[in-house]
Scaffold this active site. Structure first.
Site, PDB file in Angstrom:
ATOM      1  N   SER A  65       0.815  -1.206   0.000  1.00 30.48           N
ATOM      2  CA  SER A  65       0.000   0.000   0.000  1.00 30.48           C
ATOM      3  C   SER A  65       0.857   1.268   0.000  1.00 30.48           C
ATOM      4  O   SER A  65       1.603   1.524  -0.933  1.00 30.48           O
ATOM      5  CB  SER A  65      -0.954  -0.040   1.196  1.00 30.48           C
ATOM      6  OG  SER A  65      -1.886   0.999   1.154  1.00 30.48           O
ATOM      7  N   ASP A  71      -2.593   6.285  -3.522  1.00 33.88           N
ATOM      8  CA  ASP A  71      -1.423   5.677  -2.885  1.00 33.88           C
ATOM      9  C   ASP A  71      -0.938   4.525  -3.752  1.00 33.88           C
ATOM     10  O   ASP A  71      -1.422   4.306  -4.863  1.00 33.88           O
ATOM     11  CB  ASP A  71      -1.729   5.242  -1.452  1.00 33.88           C
ATOM     12  CG  ASP A  71      -2.740   4.103  -1.377  1.00 33.88           C
ATOM     13  OD1 ASP A  71      -3.484   3.903  -2.345  1.00 33.88           O
ATOM     14  OD2 ASP A  71      -2.770   3.407  -0.345  1.00 33.88           O
ATOM     15  N   ASP A  95      -1.229   1.330  -3.953  1.00 32.24           N
ATOM     16  CA  ASP A  95      -2.124   0.307  -4.512  1.00 32.24           C
ATOM     17  C   ASP A  95      -3.473   0.884  -4.900  1.00 32.24           C
ATOM     18  O   ASP A  95      -4.389   0.146  -5.264  1.00 32.24           O
ATOM     19  CB  ASP A  95      -2.279  -0.874  -3.559  1.00 32.24           C
ATOM     20  CG  ASP A  95      -3.048  -0.534  -2.289  1.00 32.24           C
ATOM     21  OD1 ASP A  95      -3.076   0.647  -1.920  1.00 32.24           O
ATOM     22  OD2 ASP A  95      -3.609  -1.461  -1.672  1.00 32.24           O
ATOM     23  N   ASP A 110      -6.031   2.341  -3.407  1.00 38.24           N
ATOM     24  CA  ASP A 110      -7.296   2.242  -2.669  1.00 38.24           C
ATOM     25  C   ASP A 110      -7.493   3.433  -1.739  1.00 38.24           C
ATOM     26  O   ASP A 110      -8.478   3.506  -1.010  1.00 38.24           O
ATOM     27  CB  ASP A 110      -7.390   0.935  -1.888  1.00 38.24           C
ATOM     28  CG  ASP A 110      -6.333   0.788  -0.795  1.00 38.24           C
ATOM     29  OD1 ASP A 110      -5.446   1.670  -0.688  1.00 38.24           O
ATOM     30  OD2 ASP A 110      -6.377  -0.212  -0.058  1.00 38.24           O
TER      31      ASP A 110
END
EC number: 5.4.2.10
Length: 446
Positions: free
Chosen positions: A104, A243, A245, A247
């Site tokens: 992430s 960010d 990833d 999400d």
């Protein structure tokens, strides 16, 4: 049961240190594969694997692929693609499980694993506990005739772009808006710019040139200064920061003002109200700004505070039958659009509000000034040592008494790092900073 490997958002750590090693990933893939095979009985099982842009993704992907194949499970490789894209494709392709290789918002030295159910949702604690129990069992390699196969889904990114666009009303367009999209040199570098471009926006990009090492480095939702500067330089209407990833979402307006997840959630809710859609309740977290809670109260919308973590927001939404929720950090959920938090779709929901109302974001939030918050992360030698610290407990009581009715204190251990997060919210910034620093100093004397 205390889990050894799974934290609040999957398994995460530093690459090369247990458990983020190729041998563990091989074992993990094999174990999860066996859990799937037991659940499926005689039916075949298929797993999708997506990843972000970290260089370690190659190594971990191949280890997981081998683990699944060794348990007789087929694998579909998606390549670099956002976490919410894996959730969507798992559901759309009727796969049995979605796997994301990502840490992430963490730096490239870290990596991790997240899992999605066949319905594109986070999996419950009970499933994680079953996997952890299986990790202690010896492997049961499939015979040659029963080994799984692997293939690549070459149009995964294109499928996800079309899905994101489908969540934006056909009657609306982004024409006339100049946007800067910052993909954090992460998983959305290919798809995010195209989503907004194909909906009509004039799109400019930063953070869309990953090299395996620069994910989240000086860009993205956790480092929005570069986006602020670029929006001002270009005279853009808005900036969109994701960010690693994709999400998580932060947004910036033409003046350089940064809007966090609390404010974006409020805009999403008020847009629905203006369109005549009911909003029976909203889920935030313990970190949600008190000003947002009071603003929802004025609208007659209850706000429920869940534990920090989008999985807990999701659980609360499902329990109450609500659709909107999110975190200050920018994890936002609109369950009538997707089964999980999605930075691109959340940005589209906010831009939908802007286009439908004809009102800039700042104007829509003019009556909701946020309470200042100070957050200090204290690194501890022992994760739970603060719980038995009498001086810290006494200082907490002092802070709570001083803030009574005029602010909040929240102390919580991180679920992903050995740190204690101290957050103080008050009517003025000086008071919030004073108490946060005093509490941190109690744990770090001298």
């Amino acid at each position: 049961m205390t889990k050894q490997y799974f934290g609040t958002d999957g398994i995460r750590g530093t690459v090369g240190l247990s458990p983020i090693t190729p041998d563990f990933m091989l074992q993990l893939g094999h174990t999860v594969g066996r859990v799937l095979r037991r659940a499926n009985g005689a039916a075949p099982a298929t797993v999708l694997i997506g990843k972000d842009t970290r260089i370690s993704g190659y190594m971990l992907e191949s280890a997981l692929e081998s683990g699944f194949n060794s348990a007789g499970v087929d694998v579909v490789l998606l390549g670099p693609i956002p976490t919410p894209a894996v959730a969507y494709l798992t559901r759309a392709l009727r796969a049995d499980l979605g796997v994301v290789i990502s840490a992430s918002h963490n730096p490239f030295e870290d990596n991790g694993i997240k899992f999605f159910s066949a319905m594109g949702t986070k999996l419950p604690d009970e499933w994680e506990e079953t996997v952890e129990a299986g990790l202690s069992e010896p492997p049961q390699w499939a015979h040659s005739a029963g080994l799984g196969k692997a293939r690549r889904l070459n149009d995964a990114v294109g499928r996800y772009i079309e899905f994101c666009k489908s969540t934006f009303p056909h009657a609306l367009s982004l024409k006339g808006l100049k946007l800067v999209v910052d993909a954090a040199n992460g998983a959305a570098y290919q798809c995010a710019p195209w989503v907004f471009h194909e909906l009509g926006a004039d799109v400019h990009t930063i953070g869309c040139e990953p090299d395996g090492f620069n994910i989240n480095k000086g860009c993205g939702a956790t480092a929005p200064a570069a986006l602020v500067a670029r929006v001002r330089e270009l005279g853009a209407d808005y900036g969109i920061a994701l960010d690693g990833d994709a999400d998580r979402l932060q947004m910036v307006d033409a003046s350089g003002r940064l809007f966090n997840g609390d404010e974006l959630l409020y805009l999403m809710a008020t847009d629905r109200l203006a369109a005549g859609q009911p909003v029976t309740g909203v889920v935030g977290t313990l970190m949600t700004n008190l000003a947002i809670e009071k603003a929802f109260e004025r609208l007659g919308i209850p706000l429920l505070r869940a534990k920090v973590g989008d999985r807990y927001v999701l659980e609360a939404l499902e329990q109450h039958g609500w659709v909107l929720g999110g975190e200050s950090s920018g994890h936002l959920l609109a369950l009538d659009k997707h089964t999980t938090g999605d930075g691109i779709i959340s940005a589209l929901q906010v831009l939908q509000a802007v286009v439908r109302s004809g009102q800039p974001m700042a104007a829509a939030l003019a009556g909701v000034p946020l309470y200042p918050q100070t957050m200090i992360n204290v690194r501890l030698a022992e994760r739970d040592s603060w719980r038995s610290d009498a001086a810290f407990a006494a200082r907490m009581r002092e802070a709570e008494a001083a803030l009574q009715g005029r602010g909040r204190l929240l102390v919580r251990p991180s679920g992903t790092e050995p740190v204690l997060r101290i957050m103080v919210e008050a009517e003025d910034a000086a008071t919030a900073r004073q108490w946060a620093e005093a509490l941190a100093a109690t744990l770090q004397p001298g």
